[in-house]
Design a protein around this motif. Structure first.
Motif, short mmCIF file in Angstrom:
data_model
loop_
_atom_site.label_atom_id
_atom_site.label_comp_id
_atom_site.label_asym_id
_atom_site.label_seq_id
_atom_site.Cartn_x
_atom_site.Cartn_y
_atom_site.Cartn_z
N GLU A 216 74.37 40.75 31.37
CA GLU A 216 73.94 40.43 32.73
C GLU A 216 73.53 41.64 33.54
N GLU A 217 74.10 42.81 33.25
CA GLU A 217 73.82 43.99 34.05
C GLU A 217 72.69 44.85 33.48
N SER A 218 72.12 44.45 32.35
CA SER A 218 71.06 45.26 31.75
C SER A 218 69.80 45.21 32.60
N THR A 219 69.03 46.31 32.56
CA THR A 219 67.79 46.39 33.35
C THR A 219 66.82 45.29 32.94
N THR A 220 66.73 45.04 31.64
CA THR A 220 65.82 44.00 31.14
C THR A 220 66.16 42.64 31.73
N THR A 221 67.44 42.29 31.67
CA THR A 221 67.87 40.99 32.17
C THR A 221 67.61 40.86 33.67
N LYS A 222 67.93 41.90 34.44
CA LYS A 222 67.74 41.86 35.89
C LYS A 222 66.27 41.72 36.25
N THR A 223 65.40 42.43 35.53
CA THR A 223 63.98 42.38 35.82
C THR A 223 63.41 41.01 35.50
N LEU A 224 63.88 40.42 34.40
CA LEU A 224 63.40 39.08 34.03
C LEU A 224 63.84 38.06 35.06
N GLU A 225 65.05 38.22 35.61
CA GLU A 225 65.54 37.30 36.62
C GLU A 225 64.65 37.32 37.86
N LYS A 226 64.10 38.48 38.16
CA LYS A 226 63.24 38.62 39.33
C LYS A 226 61.80 38.20 39.04
N GLY A 227 61.49 37.99 37.76
CA GLY A 227 60.14 37.61 37.39
C GLY A 227 59.15 38.77 37.44
N GLY A 228 59.66 39.98 37.55
CA GLY A 228 58.79 41.13 37.72
C GLY A 228 57.97 41.49 36.51
N ARG A 229 58.37 41.00 35.35
CA ARG A 229 57.69 41.41 34.13
C ARG A 229 56.34 40.72 33.96
N ILE A 230 56.16 39.54 34.54
CA ILE A 230 54.94 38.77 34.34
C ILE A 230 53.71 39.54 34.82
N ALA A 231 53.79 40.08 36.03
CA ALA A 231 52.67 40.83 36.58
C ALA A 231 52.42 42.11 35.78
N GLU A 232 53.48 42.75 35.35
CA GLU A 232 53.34 43.99 34.58
C GLU A 232 52.72 43.71 33.21
N ASN A 233 53.16 42.63 32.57
CA ASN A 233 52.57 42.25 31.28
C ASN A 233 51.06 42.05 31.42
N TYR A 234 50.67 41.35 32.47
CA TYR A 234 49.25 41.06 32.69
C TYR A 234 48.46 42.36 32.85
N GLU A 235 49.00 43.28 33.62
CA GLU A 235 48.31 44.57 33.80
C GLU A 235 48.16 45.29 32.47
N MET A 236 49.18 45.20 31.63
CA MET A 236 49.10 45.86 30.32
C MET A 236 48.05 45.17 29.43
N PHE A 237 48.03 43.86 29.40
CA PHE A 237 47.04 43.16 28.57
C PHE A 237 45.62 43.50 29.02
N CYS A 238 45.45 43.76 30.30
CA CYS A 238 44.12 44.11 30.81
C CYS A 238 43.64 45.47 30.30
N LYS A 239 44.54 46.27 29.76
CA LYS A 239 44.15 47.55 29.17
C LYS A 239 43.46 47.35 27.81
N PHE A 240 43.63 46.14 27.26
CA PHE A 240 43.08 45.86 25.93
C PHE A 240 42.03 44.74 25.93
N TRP A 241 42.11 43.84 26.91
CA TRP A 241 41.28 42.64 26.89
C TRP A 241 40.57 42.45 28.24
N PRO A 242 39.46 41.69 28.24
CA PRO A 242 38.86 41.25 29.51
C PRO A 242 39.88 40.40 30.27
N ARG A 243 39.82 40.41 31.58
CA ARG A 243 40.84 39.75 32.39
C ARG A 243 41.06 38.27 32.07
#
Length: 262
Positions: A216-243
């Protein structure tokens, strides 16, 4: 004693799992230099560093995940280094196996392995996402492709299958600071993307040689709870693919985050 590899333990606050991590590093079949870094000095960290005679470095500058990782790597004076996450444990043959795999590479960049998870105190590799990541990394299993920028960028273009705490860095072949202070969850994926453009080898060890703790206290778990990873994942995929394509891939990839739920 001369070492070619250093474990840098990044200690934060008072993790109940820190000592178990230290003990796993001390149990390696091939010994490494061990140092510890923290930006949150306290009696607990000082006690463990003293108990195991581990040099402790305090980051008195800007703190944060990427800042601490960059500071930790700056304290390494060996050719190879691993940033050991305080909650995780390493199999005894981790260092020995990695050094065997690195032999023959003229210019290694990073070496990394499969990994397992620790859930409720139990080790497991029977997690759907871990199996998917192994499939994603399969092209790099062929040593023929270890130096191929095209292949590793294709692997990274469908997600981050490289487990950050498993990574061993060939320090002298990597421009530092490696990590940008940009993301809070995809900072490692961003670093791999940067390195994927460089001349050198990505060396994959297809064995689970470390275990990442999910709690529960891991950084990964806390970030997922906040939903913060979704936007970051999208930004990363844009480095490889058209939007438009990146958007579709991100929707599918986001479902995999459920595997980090307790």
């Amino acid at each position: 004693m001369s070492y070619c590899h250093t474990f840098v333990i990044c200690a934060y606050k008072e993790s109940e799992y820190l000592e178990e991590c230290v003990q796993s590093l001390l149990s390696q079949t091939v010994k490494s230099k061990i140092i510890m870094e923290t930006s949150t000095p306290n009696e607990y960290i000082n006690m463990l560093a003293g108990k195991y005679d581990i040099p402790l470095y305090v980051n008195e500058g800007e703190s944060g995940i990427t800042q601490d990782w960059n500071y930790a790597l700056s304290k390494v004076d060996t050719k190879l280094a691993t940033i050991a996450h305080q909650d995780d444990i390493y199999e005894p043959e981790y260092t020995e196996t990695f050094i065997k795999y690195i032999k023959g590479s003229k210019r290694p960049l990073i070496i990394f392995s499969d990994y397992g998870e620790i859930r409720n105190g139990e080790k497991t590799t029977e997690v759907k996402m871990l199996k998917i990541k192994k499939l994603m990394l399969f092209p790099l299993k062929l040593r023929l492709f270890k130096g191929s920028r095209f292949i590793r960028r294709r692997v990274l273009s469908i997600g981050d299958a490289i487990c950050c705490p498993s990574v061993m860095y060939a320090i002298r072949n990597i421009e530092q600071p490696l990590f940008r202070n940009h993301f809070i969850c995809c900072e490692d994926w961003e670093a791999w993307e940067k390195l994927s453009r460089e001349k050198g080898d990505f060396i994959y060890v297809p064995k689970p040689l470390m275990y990442h703790r999910i709690h529960e206290e891991s950084t990964t778990t806390k970030t997922l709870e906040k939903g913060g990873r979704i936007a970051e994942n999208y930004e990363m995929f844009c480095k490889f693919w058209p939007r438009p394509i990146a958007k579709v891939i991100n929707k599918v990839y986001t479902k995999s985050e459920k595997s980090n739920e307790l």
